[in-house]
Design a protein around this motif. Structure first.
Motif, PDB file in Angstrom:
ATOM      1  N   VAL A 165      -8.885   3.532 -16.446  1.00 47.79           N
ATOM      2  CA  VAL A 165     -10.030   3.096 -15.405  1.00 47.79           C
ATOM      3  C   VAL A 165      -9.887   3.345 -14.176  1.00 47.79           C
ATOM      4  O   VAL A 165      -8.990   2.615 -13.328  1.00 47.79           O
ATOM      5  CB  VAL A 165     -10.321   1.535 -15.816  1.00 47.79           C
ATOM      6  N   MET A 166     -10.688   3.792 -13.508  1.00 52.89           N
ATOM      7  CA  MET A 166     -10.758   4.172 -11.997  1.00 52.89           C
ATOM      8  C   MET A 166     -10.386   2.772 -11.102  1.00 52.89           C
ATOM      9  O   MET A 166      -9.692   2.670 -10.211  1.00 52.89           O
ATOM     10  CB  MET A 166     -11.887   4.900 -11.621  1.00 52.89           C
ATOM     11  N   TYR A 167     -11.252   1.884 -11.364  1.00 58.06           N
ATOM     12  CA  TYR A 167     -11.414   0.685 -10.568  1.00 58.06           C
ATOM     13  C   TYR A 167     -10.278  -0.179 -10.484  1.00 58.06           C
ATOM     14  O   TYR A 167      -9.673  -1.112  -9.609  1.00 58.06           O
ATOM     15  CB  TYR A 167     -12.554  -0.114 -10.738  1.00 58.06           C
ATOM     16  N   GLU A 168      -9.252   0.086 -11.450  1.00 53.96           N
ATOM     17  CA  GLU A 168      -7.934  -0.426 -11.455  1.00 53.96           C
ATOM     18  C   GLU A 168      -6.813   0.090 -10.617  1.00 53.96           C
ATOM     19  O   GLU A 168      -5.912  -0.416 -10.596  1.00 53.96           O
ATOM     20  CB  GLU A 168      -7.572  -0.610 -13.254  1.00 53.96           C
ATOM     21  N   TYR A 169      -7.055   1.306 -10.075  1.00 57.17           N
ATOM     22  CA  TYR A 169      -6.276   1.876  -9.065  1.00 57.17           C
ATOM     23  C   TYR A 169      -6.519   1.273  -7.573  1.00 57.17           C
ATOM     24  O   TYR A 169      -7.664   1.180  -7.361  1.00 57.17           O
ATOM     25  CB  TYR A 169      -6.458   3.300  -9.030  1.00 57.17           C
ATOM     26  N   GLN A 192       0.923  -1.045   0.230  1.00 58.25           N
ATOM     27  CA  GLN A 192       0.032   0.036   0.085  1.00 58.25           C
ATOM     28  C   GLN A 192       0.865   1.118   0.077  1.00 58.25           C
ATOM     29  O   GLN A 192       1.875   1.318   0.594  1.00 58.25           O
ATOM     30  CB  GLN A 192      -0.870   0.048   1.237  1.00 58.25           C
ATOM     31  N   VAL A 193       0.334   2.310  -0.962  1.00 59.49           N
ATOM     32  CA  VAL A 193       1.277   3.517  -0.763  1.00 59.49           C
ATOM     33  C   VAL A 193       0.036   4.707  -0.399  1.00 59.49           C
ATOM     34  O   VAL A 193      -1.284   4.866  -0.782  1.00 59.49           O
ATOM     35  CB  VAL A 193       1.697   3.731  -2.129  1.00 59.49           C
ATOM     36  N   GLN A 194       0.745   5.719   0.434  1.00 60.60           N
ATOM     37  CA  GLN A 194      -0.150   6.798   0.931  1.00 60.60           C
ATOM     38  C   GLN A 194       0.079   7.952   0.049  1.00 60.60           C
ATOM     39  O   GLN A 194       1.600   8.160  -0.350  1.00 60.60           O
ATOM     40  CB  GLN A 194       0.156   7.399   2.466  1.00 60.60           C
ATOM     41  N   ARG A 218      -1.020  -0.951  -8.507  1.00 58.95           N
ATOM     42  CA  ARG A 218       0.161  -1.676  -8.263  1.00 58.95           C
ATOM     43  C   ARG A 218       0.777  -2.493  -9.450  1.00 58.95           C
ATOM     44  O   ARG A 218       1.968  -3.000  -9.365  1.00 58.95           O
ATOM     45  CB  ARG A 218      -0.367  -2.619  -7.136  1.00 58.95           C
ATOM     46  N   GLN A 219      -0.272  -2.542 -10.559  1.00 57.19           N
ATOM     47  CA  GLN A 219       0.265  -3.383 -11.642  1.00 57.19           C
ATOM     48  C   GLN A 219       1.377  -2.720 -12.518  1.00 57.19           C
ATOM     49  O   GLN A 219       1.941  -3.259 -13.375  1.00 57.19           O
ATOM     50  CB  GLN A 219      -1.078  -3.618 -12.444  1.00 57.19           C
ATOM     51  N   ALA A 242       5.698   0.574   0.215  1.00 58.52           N
ATOM     52  CA  ALA A 242       5.595   0.081  -1.158  1.00 58.52           C
ATOM     53  C   ALA A 242       6.573   0.651  -1.922  1.00 58.52           C
ATOM     54  O   ALA A 242       6.905   1.917  -1.940  1.00 58.52           O
ATOM     55  CB  ALA A 242       4.348   0.227  -1.784  1.00 58.52           C
ATOM     56  N   LEU A 243       6.927  -0.059  -2.973  1.00 60.38           N
ATOM     57  CA  LEU A 243       8.078   0.540  -3.972  1.00 60.38           C
ATOM     58  C   LEU A 243       7.302   1.322  -5.028  1.00 60.38           C
ATOM     59  O   LEU A 243       6.662   0.891  -6.066  1.00 60.38           O
ATOM     60  CB  LEU A 243       8.716  -0.609  -4.589  1.00 60.38           C
ATOM     61  N   PHE A 244       7.296   2.553  -4.836  1.00 55.29           N
ATOM     62  CA  PHE A 244       6.644   3.706  -5.677  1.00 55.29           C
ATOM     63  C   PHE A 244       7.127   3.568  -7.038  1.00 55.29           C
ATOM     64  O   PHE A 244       6.299   3.614  -7.979  1.00 55.29           O
ATOM     65  CB  PHE A 244       6.978   5.090  -5.119  1.00 55.29           C
ATOM     66  N   SER A 245       8.362   3.045  -7.225  1.00 55.93           N
ATOM     67  CA  SER A 245       8.734   3.053  -8.777  1.00 55.93           C
ATOM     68  C   SER A 245       8.352   1.953  -9.685  1.00 55.93           C
ATOM     69  O   SER A 245       8.398   2.061 -10.999  1.00 55.93           O
ATOM     70  CB  SER A 245      10.266   2.917  -8.782  1.00 55.93           C
ATOM     71  N   THR A 246       7.596   1.095  -8.931  1.00 56.50           N
ATOM     72  CA  THR A 246       6.778  -0.066  -9.641  1.00 56.50           C
ATOM     73  C   THR A 246       5.329   0.543  -9.968  1.00 56.50           C
ATOM     74  O   THR A 246       4.721  -0.408 -10.721  1.00 56.50           O
ATOM     75  CB  THR A 246       6.901  -1.455  -8.791  1.00 56.50           C
ATOM     76  N   TYR A 247       4.751   1.428  -9.555  1.00 62.15           N
ATOM     77  CA  TYR A 247       3.385   1.646  -9.438  1.00 62.15           C
ATOM     78  C   TYR A 247       3.332   2.423 -10.722  1.00 62.15           C
ATOM     79  O   TYR A 247       3.874   3.362 -11.173  1.00 62.15           O
ATOM     80  CB  TYR A 247       2.904   2.543  -8.495  1.00 62.15           C
TER      81      TYR A 247
END
Length: 125
Positions: A108-112, A1-3, A101-102, A28-33
């Motif tokens: 698409v909103m729900y993919e976040y 999770q990221v804030q 995270r992918q 979480a590793l921001f650079s992968t988001y």
């Protein structure tokens, strides 16, 4: 999770510009988001604005901001930006950043997975 915490909103005259920032924190590793910007105007549904892939190679924009908006990121600073030019009154909205995270850019909103609290942008005519 990221804030996520957005900043940079405010009141601007039509034709002006703003740069919104979204700072990430957490384990979480921001650079992968993959990261995105959405906005919600009063009485309207939240809509896609822009998105960027984890590696900065791919971006997509809503037609309404294409040519006026630029999304970018600095993974070392864990920050994503949205530069908006030639602002119009119809750009008035609360702007939200979101993290996927992918790692892929998505409209698409729900993919976040994670969302910030939003920052208000008001454009006066």
């Amino acid at each position: 999770q990221v804030q996520l915490v957005e900043s940079g909103g405010g009141l601007v005259q039509a034709g002006g510009s703003l740069r919104l920032s979204c700072a990430a924190s957490g384990r979480a590793l921001f650079s992968t988001y993959g990261m995105g910007w959405f906005r919600q105007a009063p009485g309207k549904e939240r809509e896609f604005v822009a998105t960027i892939s984890w590696d900065d190679r791919t971006t997509y924009y809503a037609d309404s901001v294409k040519g006026r908006g630029t999304i970018s990121r600095n993974n070392a600073k864990k920050t994503v930006y949205l530069q908006m030019e030639s602002l119009k009154p119809e750009d008035t909205a609360v702007y939200y950043c979101a993290a996927d995270r992918q790692g892929v850019p998505s409209t698409v909103m729900y993919e976040y997975d994670d969302w910030g609290q939003g920052t208000q942008v008001t454009v006066s005519s």
